[in-house]
Design a protein around this motif. Structure first.
Motif, PDB file in Angstrom:
ATOM      1  N   GLN A   1       0.494  -9.733   6.169  1.00 44.14           N
ATOM      2  CA  GLN A   1      -0.692 -10.031   6.963  1.00 44.14           C
ATOM      3  C   GLN A   1      -0.876 -11.531   7.060  1.00 44.14           C
ATOM      4  OE1 GLN A   1      -4.007  -8.117   4.999  1.00 44.14           O
ATOM      5  NE2 GLN A   1      -3.951  -6.372   6.394  1.00 44.14           N
TER       6      GLN A   1
ATOM      7  N   GLU B   1       1.284   4.078   1.381  1.00 47.63           N
ATOM      8  CA  GLU B   1       0.859   4.879   2.531  1.00 47.63           C
ATOM      9  C   GLU B   1       2.040   5.696   3.028  1.00 47.63           C
ATOM     10  OE1 GLU B   1      -2.170   3.255   5.332  1.00 47.63           O
ATOM     11  OE2 GLU B   1      -1.097   1.409   4.914  1.00 47.63           O
TER      12      GLU B   1
ATOM     13  N   VAL C   1      -3.701  -1.130  16.781  1.00 46.29           N
ATOM     14  CA  VAL C   1      -4.696  -1.977  16.104  1.00 46.29           C
ATOM     15  C   VAL C   1      -3.934  -3.126  15.427  1.00 46.29           C
ATOM     16  CG1 VAL C   1      -6.585  -2.098  14.442  1.00 46.29           C
ATOM     17  CG2 VAL C   1      -6.182   0.014  15.724  1.00 46.29           C
ATOM     18  N   LEU C   2      -4.035  -4.301  16.032  1.00 50.83           N
ATOM     19  CA  LEU C   2      -3.266  -5.442  15.524  1.00 50.83           C
ATOM     20  C   LEU C   2      -3.959  -6.091  14.336  1.00 50.83           C
ATOM     21  CD1 LEU C   2      -2.354  -7.130  18.932  1.00 50.83           C
ATOM     22  CD2 LEU C   2      -1.022  -5.464  17.634  1.00 50.83           C
TER      23      LEU C   2
ATOM     24  N   ARG D   1     -15.182   0.043  10.405  1.00 47.41           N
ATOM     25  CA  ARG D   1     -14.079  -0.485   9.596  1.00 47.41           C
ATOM     26  C   ARG D   1     -14.055   0.156   8.214  1.00 47.41           C
ATOM     27  NH1 ARG D   1     -10.260  -3.158  10.941  1.00 47.41           N
ATOM     28  NH2 ARG D   1     -10.236  -4.421   9.070  1.00 47.41           N
TER      29      ARG D   1
ATOM     30  N   GLY E   1      -1.835  -7.756  11.214  1.00 45.00           N
ATOM     31  CA  GLY E   1      -0.558  -7.305  10.656  1.00 45.00           C
ATOM     32  C   GLY E   1       0.571  -8.055  11.356  1.00 45.00           C
TER      33      GLY E   1
ATOM     34  N   GLY F   1       4.985   1.080  12.563  1.00 47.05           N
ATOM     35  CA  GLY F   1       3.934   0.076  12.366  1.00 47.05           C
ATOM     36  C   GLY F   1       3.156   0.245  11.081  1.00 47.05           C
ATOM     37  N   ARG F   2       3.644   1.089  10.171  1.00 51.45           N
ATOM     38  CA  ARG F   2       2.957   1.284   8.893  1.00 51.45           C
ATOM     39  C   ARG F   2       3.995   1.313   7.780  1.00 51.45           C
ATOM     40  NH1 ARG F   2      -2.018   2.210   7.713  1.00 51.45           N
ATOM     41  NH2 ARG F   2      -2.631   2.486   9.873  1.00 51.45           N
ATOM     42  N   TYR F   3       3.914   0.359   6.895  1.00 49.27           N
ATOM     43  CA  TYR F   3       4.910   0.220   5.834  1.00 49.27           C
ATOM     44  C   TYR F   3       4.220   0.184   4.477  1.00 49.27           C
ATOM     45  CZ  TYR F   3       7.337  -1.363   9.968  1.00 49.27           C
ATOM     46  OH  TYR F   3       7.846  -1.425  11.222  1.00 49.27           O
TER      47      TYR F   3
ATOM     48  N   ARG G   1       0.861  -1.188   0.000  1.00 50.19           N
ATOM     49  CA  ARG G   1       0.000   0.000   0.000  1.00 50.19           C
ATOM     50  C   ARG G   1       0.897   1.237   0.000  1.00 50.19           C
ATOM     51  NH1 ARG G   1      -4.488  -1.410   4.739  1.00 50.19           N
ATOM     52  NH2 ARG G   1      -4.891  -3.521   3.994  1.00 50.19           N
TER      53      ARG G   1
HETATM   54  P1  AMP Z   1      -6.721  -3.657   7.155  1.00 49.33           P
HETATM   55  O1  AMP Z   1      -6.482  -4.640   6.042  1.00 49.33           O
HETATM   56  O2  AMP Z   1      -6.491  -2.236   6.744  1.00 49.33           O
HETATM   57  O3  AMP Z   1      -8.007  -3.896   7.885  1.00 49.33           O
HETATM   58  O4  AMP Z   1      -5.584  -3.932   8.221  1.00 49.33           O
HETATM   59  C1  AMP Z   1      -5.529  -5.075   9.019  1.00 49.33           C
HETATM   60  C2  AMP Z   1      -4.255  -5.036   9.812  1.00 49.33           C
HETATM   61  O5  AMP Z   1      -3.148  -5.083   8.912  1.00 49.33           O
HETATM   62  C3  AMP Z   1      -4.044  -3.765  10.606  1.00 49.33           C
HETATM   63  O6  AMP Z   1      -4.662  -3.839  11.854  1.00 49.33           O
HETATM   64  C4  AMP Z   1      -2.542  -3.740  10.726  1.00 49.33           C
HETATM   65  O7  AMP Z   1      -2.122  -4.610  11.765  1.00 49.33           O
HETATM   66  C5  AMP Z   1      -2.085  -4.303   9.407  1.00 49.33           C
HETATM   67  N1  AMP Z   1      -1.760  -3.224   8.445  1.00 49.33           N
HETATM   68  C6  AMP Z   1      -2.571  -2.584   7.590  1.00 49.33           C
HETATM   69  N2  AMP Z   1      -1.889  -1.701   6.842  1.00 49.33           N
HETATM   70  C7  AMP Z   1      -0.612  -1.770   7.244  1.00 49.33           C
HETATM   71  C8  AMP Z   1       0.608  -1.115   6.863  1.00 49.33           C
HETATM   72  N3  AMP Z   1       0.632  -0.199   5.886  1.00 49.33           N
HETATM   73  N4  AMP Z   1       1.750  -1.457   7.509  1.00 49.33           N
HETATM   74  C9  AMP Z   1       1.754  -2.386   8.487  1.00 49.33           C
HETATM   75  N5  AMP Z   1       0.644  -3.042   8.885  1.00 49.33           N
HETATM   76  C10 AMP Z   1      -0.516  -2.750   8.273  1.00 49.33           C
END
Ligand code: AMP
Length: 422
Positions: free
Chosen positions: A125, A113, A280-281, A256, A307, A118-120, A111
């Motif tokens: 997943q 982002e 948010v895990l 969500r 994640g 914690g965001r890459y 993604r």
């Molecule tokens: P989501 O698919 O957006 O519902 O995300 C589910 C989980 O994936 C989140 O709670 C995070 O633990 C992890 N996650 C989502 N986006 C990222 C990201 N860019 N970097 C790291 N972990 C992520």
């Protein structure tokens, strides 16, 4: 030329990979208890798997890695796991043989982002999908599994937050109520929210810019607009959770981010200082339209995704050690080329007996080689110098007790096997 990693990505270095291996092993162990099989789908899909008309989330509209291949096909690196799994479920007609297909996946997503803690941009997943059956007991099972998994990891203070959006009728009513609620404030909201009000007003509630706006704080909740069937469905989910003593919290505002959820939605949240949003895990929910949108029958599913990086971060913050099975049983130390040839054969024999071993390929001093052996946490050193070789022996040193014994070369494996059994 200097080569750097792509922004928002990271390397798993050799001394940390055991954490990933160990976490993945834990996942497989727990998931097999629930009769859930692994599924592996490609990391790239045709773009229309993700870019569906109904899908207006930021993840899909702004964050995907889209490209055309050399034959001008529009492809997308998967930003999440569910759509690819459903594409495969439909394409392989899995619904024809299996009333309920329960699968899990582990792997990277992409993604675009803003990278932060914690965001890459490439992250991994682990997720589960249960496709084909709509039943509150199944929703509860999936939440129980997520809870059970966290419990088995040993993470403390993790909350399971649960809500419902209700069935399609309730969700439609809720959307109408949100449009009515937000319309008088729309000029005060961000440009994205101005669009969201028409496409999917639920997404305004997840907006990272307007989250402090009073209209967002005071917005109606889905529970206010549930029809009777949806209330009964949610009550059953909760009763099932309660019968297993799952300590969940009701989260009336949780909707969500994705556009395809209906009925049950949930999130798993840690409470670790300094983690902020990275607490948010994972999360997930029930979806009804996704299977038919991807060309399949009108079947629903429920799933969640955790994640992996955030799980590892939480484990570290909780000081929970993951097992490192990569430590060496044995490290062979030799001092010249001729002896290395003997060392090679010793290693081959040791490995044939499943004794985890290695040796040093340099001509470093004993001290230098010992350092390396200790870095690998070797339990035994096999020391082969010229003097030993002349006598047809090696020195075997137990690195814990520091006791060293002379052992005939042909007896090395038998000696070690006996020692290691004790
Ligand atoms: P989501 O698919 O957006 O519902 O995300 C589910 C989980 O994936 C989140 O709670 C995070 O633990 C992890 N996650 C989502 N986006 C990222 C990201 N860019 N970097 C790291 N972990 C992520």
């Amino acid at each position: 030329m200097s080569a750097n990693k792509v922004k928002g990505t990271y390397d798993v270095l050799p001394n940390e990979s055991y954490k990933w291996i160990s976490l993945e092993a834990k996942i497989r162990e727990v998931l097999s208890l629930y009769n859930i099989k692994e599924m592996r789908t490609p990391m790239m899909e045709y773009s229309n798997v993700f870019h569906r008309d109904s899908e207006g989330s930021d993840m899909v509209t702004k964050e995907t890695y889209d490209f055309v291949d050399r034959s001008n096909r529009a492809l997308t690196l998967r930003p999440e796991g569910t759509a690819g799994v459903i594409r495969s479920y439909v394409e392989n007609k899995l619904y024809a043989t299996q009333e309920l297909e329960k699968v899990y996946y582990i792997g990277p997503n992409f993604r675009y982002e803003r990278p932060q803690k914690g965001r890459y941009r490439q992250f991994s997943q682990f997720g589960v999908e249960a496709i084909g059956t709509v039943d509150p007991a199944l929703d509860a099972e999936i939440i129980i599994l997520a809870y059970d998994f966290i419990k088995r990891l040993g993470l403390k203070g993790v909350k399971v937050r649960v809500n419902t959006l209700g069935d399609q009728e309730s969700r439609d009513k809720y959307q109408e109520a949100l449009v009515k609620h937000f319309t008088p404030h729309i000029d005060e909201l961000c440009d994205d929210c101005k669009n969201r009000i028409h496409k999917n007003p639920l997404r305004i509630l997840d907006c990272k810019i307007d989250d402090k706006h009073k209209s967002v704080i005071n917005a109606p909740t889905p529970i206010d607009l549930l029809n009777e069937e949806s209330i009964a469905y949610f009550n059953e989910v909760k009763e099932n959770l309660e019968s297993c003593g799952i300590n969940y919290e009701l989260a009336p505002k949780l909707v969500r981010g994705l556009d395809y959820y209906s009925h049950t939605v949930f999130e798993i949240e840690a409470d670790i200082k300094g983690f902020g949003a990275a607490n948010v895990l994972g999360g997930g929910g029930r979806y009804q339209k996704l299977v038919s949108e991807l060309g399949g029958p009108d079947l629903g599913g429920i799933g969640f995704a955790f994640g992996m990086e955030r799980l590892l971060m939480a484990l570290e913050a909780n000081e929970i050690e993951l097992s490192n099975d990569l430590d060496l049983d044995c490290y062979v130390i030799t001092f010249n080329k001729a002896l290395k040839k003997i060392g090679t054969k010793i290693l081959y024999d040791l490995r044939n007996e499943n004794i985890v071993s290695d040796m040093n390929y340099t001509d470093k001093s004993f001290k230098g080689q010992l350092k390396q052996a200790l870095r690998y946490h070797a339990s035994y050193l096999i020391i082969l110098g010229d003097d030993e070789y002349k006598k047809g022996v090696v020195g075997i040193k137990d690195t814990k007790t520091e006791i060293q014994e002379e052992v005939k070369i042909e007896n090395i494996t038998a000696y070690l096997k006996e020692k290691m059994e004790k």
